[in-house]
Design a protein around this motif. Sequence first.
Motif, PDB file in Angstrom:
ATOM      1  N   LYS B 160       0.831  -1.202   0.000  1.00  0.00           N
ATOM      2  CA  LYS B 160       0.000   0.000   0.000  1.00  0.00           C
ATOM      3  C   LYS B 160       0.870   1.258   0.000  1.00  0.00           C
ATOM      4  O   LYS B 160       0.872   2.030   0.958  1.00  0.00           O
ATOM      5  N   VAL B 161       1.628   1.420  -1.066  1.00  0.00           N
ATOM      6  CA  VAL B 161       2.483   2.603  -1.214  1.00  0.00           C
ATOM      7  C   VAL B 161       2.305   3.195  -2.605  1.00  0.00           C
ATOM      8  O   VAL B 161       1.996   2.495  -3.558  1.00  0.00           O
ATOM      9  N   SER B 162       2.511   4.485  -2.688  1.00  0.00           N
ATOM     10  CA  SER B 162       2.337   5.186  -3.965  1.00  0.00           C
ATOM     11  C   SER B 162       3.578   5.016  -4.847  1.00  0.00           C
ATOM     12  O   SER B 162       4.584   4.460  -4.418  1.00  0.00           O
ATOM     13  N   ASP B 163       3.479   5.496  -6.074  1.00  0.00           N
ATOM     14  CA  ASP B 163       4.572   5.399  -7.044  1.00  0.00           C
ATOM     15  C   ASP B 163       5.590   6.533  -6.860  1.00  0.00           C
ATOM     16  O   ASP B 163       5.223   7.659  -6.530  1.00  0.00           O
ATOM     17  N   ALA B 164       6.860   6.237  -7.119  1.00  0.00           N
ATOM     18  CA  ALA B 164       7.867   7.306  -7.221  1.00  0.00           C
ATOM     19  C   ALA B 164       7.808   7.928  -8.615  1.00  0.00           C
ATOM     20  O   ALA B 164       8.173   9.075  -8.826  1.00  0.00           O
ATOM     21  N   PRO B 179       2.965   6.256   2.110  1.00  0.00           N
ATOM     22  CA  PRO B 179       2.151   5.113   2.532  1.00  0.00           C
ATOM     23  C   PRO B 179       0.687   5.410   2.198  1.00  0.00           C
ATOM     24  O   PRO B 179       0.235   6.536   2.372  1.00  0.00           O
ATOM     25  N   LEU B 180      -0.049   4.395   1.697  1.00  0.00           N
ATOM     26  CA  LEU B 180      -1.440   4.627   1.297  1.00  0.00           C
ATOM     27  C   LEU B 180      -2.438   4.228   2.366  1.00  0.00           C
ATOM     28  O   LEU B 180      -3.638   4.372   2.198  1.00  0.00           O
ATOM     29  N   ASP B 181      -1.928   3.699   3.476  1.00  0.00           N
ATOM     30  CA  ASP B 181      -2.805   3.522   4.631  1.00  0.00           C
ATOM     31  C   ASP B 181      -1.990   3.869   5.873  1.00  0.00           C
ATOM     32  O   ASP B 181      -0.823   4.256   5.758  1.00  0.00           O
ATOM     33  N   GLY B 182      -2.585   3.768   7.021  1.00  0.00           N
ATOM     34  CA  GLY B 182      -1.901   4.214   8.237  1.00  0.00           C
ATOM     35  C   GLY B 182      -1.022   3.147   8.878  1.00  0.00           C
ATOM     36  O   GLY B 182      -0.547   3.332  10.001  1.00  0.00           O
ATOM     37  N   ARG B 187       4.362   2.480   5.988  1.00  0.00           N
ATOM     38  CA  ARG B 187       5.341   3.524   6.330  1.00  0.00           C
ATOM     39  C   ARG B 187       6.761   3.019   6.066  1.00  0.00           C
ATOM     40  O   ARG B 187       7.573   3.676   5.427  1.00  0.00           O
ATOM     41  N   LYS B 188       7.030   1.807   6.577  1.00  0.00           N
ATOM     42  CA  LYS B 188       8.369   1.227   6.426  1.00  0.00           C
ATOM     43  C   LYS B 188       8.713   1.012   4.951  1.00  0.00           C
ATOM     44  O   LYS B 188       9.820   1.330   4.495  1.00  0.00           O
ATOM     45  N   THR B 189       7.751   0.476   4.199  1.00  0.00           N
ATOM     46  CA  THR B 189       8.002   0.203   2.780  1.00  0.00           C
ATOM     47  C   THR B 189       8.288   1.500   2.017  1.00  0.00           C
ATOM     48  O   THR B 189       9.198   1.561   1.177  1.00  0.00           O
ATOM     49  N   ALA B 190       7.508   2.540   2.334  1.00  0.00           N
ATOM     50  CA  ALA B 190       7.730   3.836   1.688  1.00  0.00           C
ATOM     51  C   ALA B 190       9.127   4.363   2.026  1.00  0.00           C
ATOM     52  O   ALA B 190       9.846   4.867   1.146  1.00  0.00           O
TER      53      ALA B 190
END
Lengths: 412, 412
Positions: B160-164, B179-182, B187-190
């Motif tokens: 659930k992360v957006s594109d660069a 991050p696309l959710d809370g 968060r970590k993946t972003a």
Amino acid sequence: MPKAIFIVCDGMGDLPDPKFGGKTPLQAAKKPNMDKLAAEGICGLLHSVGGGRVPGSDTSHLAIFGYPPDRYYTGRGTFEALGAGLKLEHGDVAFRCNFATVGKGMKLIDRRAGRISSSEAKELAKLFDGMVIGGVKVIFKATVEHRAALVLRGKGLSWKVSDADPHDAVGVPVLTVRPLDGSPEARKTADVLNELVAKSHGLLSSHPINKERAKKGEPQANILLPRGAGVFEKVPSLKERFGIRAACVAGGALYKGVARYAGMDVLEVKGATGNANTDVMAKGKAALAALKAGYDYVFIHVKATDNFGHDGKFREKAKMIEKIDLMVGLLLKGAPKDAYIAITADHTTSCMKMRHSHEPTPFALRGPGIRVDGVKKYDELECAKGGLGHIAGIDVMPMFADLLGKAHTYGS
Amino acid sequence: MPKAIFIVCDGMGDLPDPKFGGKTPLQAAKKPNMDKLAAEGICGLLHSVGGGRVPGSDTSHLAIFGYPPDRYYTGRGTFEALGAGLKLEHGDVAFRCNFATVGKGMKLIDRRAGRISSSEAKELAKLFDGMVIGGVKVIFKATVEHRAALVLRGKGLSWKVSDADPHDAVGVPVLTVRPLDGSPEARKTADVLNELVAKSHGLLSSHPINKERAKKGEPQANILLPRGAGVFEKVPSLKERFGIRAACVAGGALYKGVARYAGMDVLEVKGATGNANTDVMAKGKAALAALKAGYDYVFIHVKATDNFGHDGKFREKAKMIEKIDLMVGLLLKGAPKDAYIAITADHTTSCMKMRHSHEPTPFALRGPGIRVDGVKKYDELECAKGGLGHIAGIDVMPMFADLLGKAHTYGS
């Protein structure tokens, strides 16, 4: 960007009637413009609420606006209240309501209080609007003749309550509202409603308007009969979901209500009555003006085809179709070249059965890039041969979104 | 036991184009073998991801392989990574990735780094493959030209992360991944992705290949742009679900990826490029050989019809259809007598709209015991009259399972 006009003629679908040469009203009517739309477009049959189910007018419109009724529908009250122009808040419980006449033992005499005039009803409505019962606020608005919208606003309410209205059971006492589940919310809502109904009898009976009606020998509007509880939920609008700026041209309150629920702007059109006397040409012109004014999509609703179906009036239904056909002609001529125009019915209302039935309704769609399928007539039999096949109500709005260039690709 | 060949021509469905006599590319093309398949078989229209929706190539293939995309689809990255030949583990988060060119202020200059050569990209990929960021392992593989697959492996990741990648927005700075959710996982993946993108700029800018490109005046591949996050889930294969031994003949990585996801063996075919220059006869021969080698079902994918649709090239699309038709002829002649052969498209790609659209695609199926329906032409209009009617993508694989004698009776 292309635009769209979506015409829904209530209950226009029908069944072949042996008394009329085995034709349906659509087959019996002269409707060159609907046939032109079919011939220039792609046709199919619409199952507004899915295969085999008998659609209501509320559930079918929810579906064709893209809101699955199994998820979104509670009761008709919400849409009637929105249609009456009441501003609802999330959690409001709304009802349709009749002024009615009861006699001794609260037994129902006339469910419509002799179709009391709208002006009398407006006066009587003041007795209830703003009332507070058990901490619950009552919002009340009289609409046309004996009809009204009732909203209960407060904490801990539920739409899971039965009707006070005994419907067609004249002679039986007004029903006690019952909770339909074991929740304290349903219990509380039923209590509030029962108190309102009881109070209404006292307040209305002693009102000067009713004393006057009694003198003239007219049925007194001496009780309120709420029914059709629904809870209002703020849902994402068509603008939010699809980026579609949508307008509604309709006479009937229910249809305005569902349109408002979906976030459409409801245009007030002089002469749009929701009855057979409605000014279809004024509605057509209003739709064309709305496209010019920047709307992407205009929903036009015509009600009387359904009324004639319920009354079993085949000839009148066919005549009404011919009247609507003139509006279709106006739209075909007046719409921008790249506009999509579609026509359908929300459900079948059989003149023989005098009720809604499950059979799908003819659907025709004209516009740029359409796969023209060779169907030449707009009716229940010819549209069955069309390239659209059988389509579900819930697929209609995503289809429009794509035609209007507003859809998002699912995946990539 | 009978066998099946299932040909999917990407985006082959289209709309009637007034510039070409109101025909679709399929109607304009000479395709005697597809027409023979239709005439000897049963036809219909396919809604790969359901009515009204605009299919992507990934979601549509998931559906026609029997995996409902609403349940199984996250993002395209997973399938691109599988298609690139990376072995994924349950929970891996995968991305498509471009080598791109940025200037001052990280502003995007060329999203494809001047279509850097595959050999240069392979060399640059070594900078990233095996890198560890915050305990997360980076797996990186360059594929064709500027394209690459990126996989993050580790605990507590999310798709659930957006594109660069700012996509077509040349001139804007590279996007910060959000991050696309809370969730802490998103968060970590972003964070990991943002660090990778930042690092990539430094590492790539100082690489000898880019110094060489700069000298030659070519755009430098000086940043990585990940997009299309998807999470890999190990799902039951077609063999496990239906007992079908399935093989894939495709050029494009995405299609190989979805096939691998479904547990198909991906056959490497010389000359299968995923472009218009693809060797369709080699693909057809490979499919026939696969049936002989014991596969029950061979999926053949041809990509270029979609590319021509996106580019608005009607004539080239029709020519490509004629090229594919030769392969269909080879299959009709060469397949075992009791083999089923079906052809369809995963979605409509309109040459006029230069994008995917919601309209269903023609489907034809030939084989023993088929209810031959009298449709003689394989196109969008004629197949609409066929005996299959309108079918959903998700029903295709159960249908094949039954035709192949592998289905289980539902109930008894």
